[in-house]
Design a protein around this motif. Structure first.
Motif, short mmCIF file in Angstrom:
data_model
loop_
_atom_site.label_atom_id
_atom_site.label_comp_id
_atom_site.label_asym_id
_atom_site.label_seq_id
_atom_site.Cartn_x
_atom_site.Cartn_y
_atom_site.Cartn_z
N UNK A 37 0.68 -1.50 -0.41
CA UNK A 37 -0.40 -0.19 -0.04
C UNK A 37 0.51 1.73 0.01
N UNK A 38 0.56 1.84 1.07
CA UNK A 38 1.21 3.48 0.69
C UNK A 38 2.79 3.26 1.53
N UNK A 39 2.58 2.04 2.14
CA UNK A 39 4.39 2.40 3.02
C UNK A 39 5.04 1.78 1.84
N UNK A 40 4.76 0.63 1.09
CA UNK A 40 5.89 0.42 -0.78
C UNK A 40 5.70 1.15 -1.44
N UNK A 41 4.62 2.10 -1.52
CA UNK A 41 4.47 3.49 -2.41
C UNK A 41 5.98 4.52 -2.14
N UNK A 42 6.21 4.71 -0.70
CA UNK A 42 6.72 5.84 0.08
C UNK A 42 8.06 5.16 -0.49
#
Length: 207
Positions: free
Chosen positions: A110-115
């Motif tokens: 999710x967002x962590x992966x994109x970060x």
């Protein structure tokens, strides 16, 4: 396609309404905002203004604690990291390789992966950021995987002679490529295929 940002405990679009909060709540809101900003606009466009707006706070708490956005992001890296202690081993190498990789996948989606992906690109141009990324994000992951393999060698499942620096480097590189650089989350089938076709053959001696 479901939005996984909620599973990461972060809201990628809505800005919170400013309310009276304690220092710990403000700090958590800032950290969450940094992660989402990294995912949405990247390190190069992240600003104190954008983080403060998303966190629903003024800029004063940021300026009091961090000298610039690099310092802010570096301090936030720890919150992106995986806690290796969260995975309970089975004591069987194949099951643990699959289970540990699945655990890593669940904490880097999710967002962590994109970060993560955003930081990997930007860190190449910022030596301090790169060193902290490797030390706080990648090293704990690799150390846990290496420890898992060495425990298997002590049990006799693999030969310790197979756990050479080159073999470990190959395993680590594959994990980074498949786990962090892929734009989609790995399925259980993906993980099982990786373990059976690459990870196990690299470390298990043929008889």
């Amino acid at each position: 396609m479901p939005n996984r940002s909620s599973s990461a405990g972060l809201r990628a679009s809505a800005r919170p309404v400013r309310t009276r909060r304690g220092a710990a709540e403000v700090e958590q809101a800032i950290s969450d905002a940094v992660v989402v900003e990294l995912a949405e606009v990247g390190f190069g466009r992240l600003t104190f203004d954008s983080v403060a707006e998303r966190a629903g706070t003024g800029k004063s708490p940021l300026y009091r604690r961090w000298s610039d956005t690099t310092a802010l992001v570096i301090d936030t890296l720890e919150k992106l990291g995986m806690d290796p202690a969260g995975y309970v081993r089975t004591g069987v190498l194949r099951a643990d390789l699959i289970g540990f990789t699945r655990y890593m996948t669940n904490t880097h989606q999710g967002v962590k992966g994109a970060a993560f992906r955003s930081l990997l690109g930007e860190a190449q141009r910022d030596p301090e950021l790169l060193e902290r990324f490797k030390a706080q994000i990648l090293a704990p992951l690799f150390d846990s995987l290496t420890e898992l393999l060495r425990d298997a060698a002590q049990r006799g499942e693999v030969s310790s002679k197979r756990l050479t620096p080159v073999v470990l480097e190959v395993l680590h590189a594959l994990i980074v490529k498949r786990l962090i650089l892929e734009t989609r989350d790995l399925s259980t089938d993906d993980i099982t295929e990786m373990v059976d076709q690459v990870l196990l053959p690299l470390v298990v001696s043929e008889h």
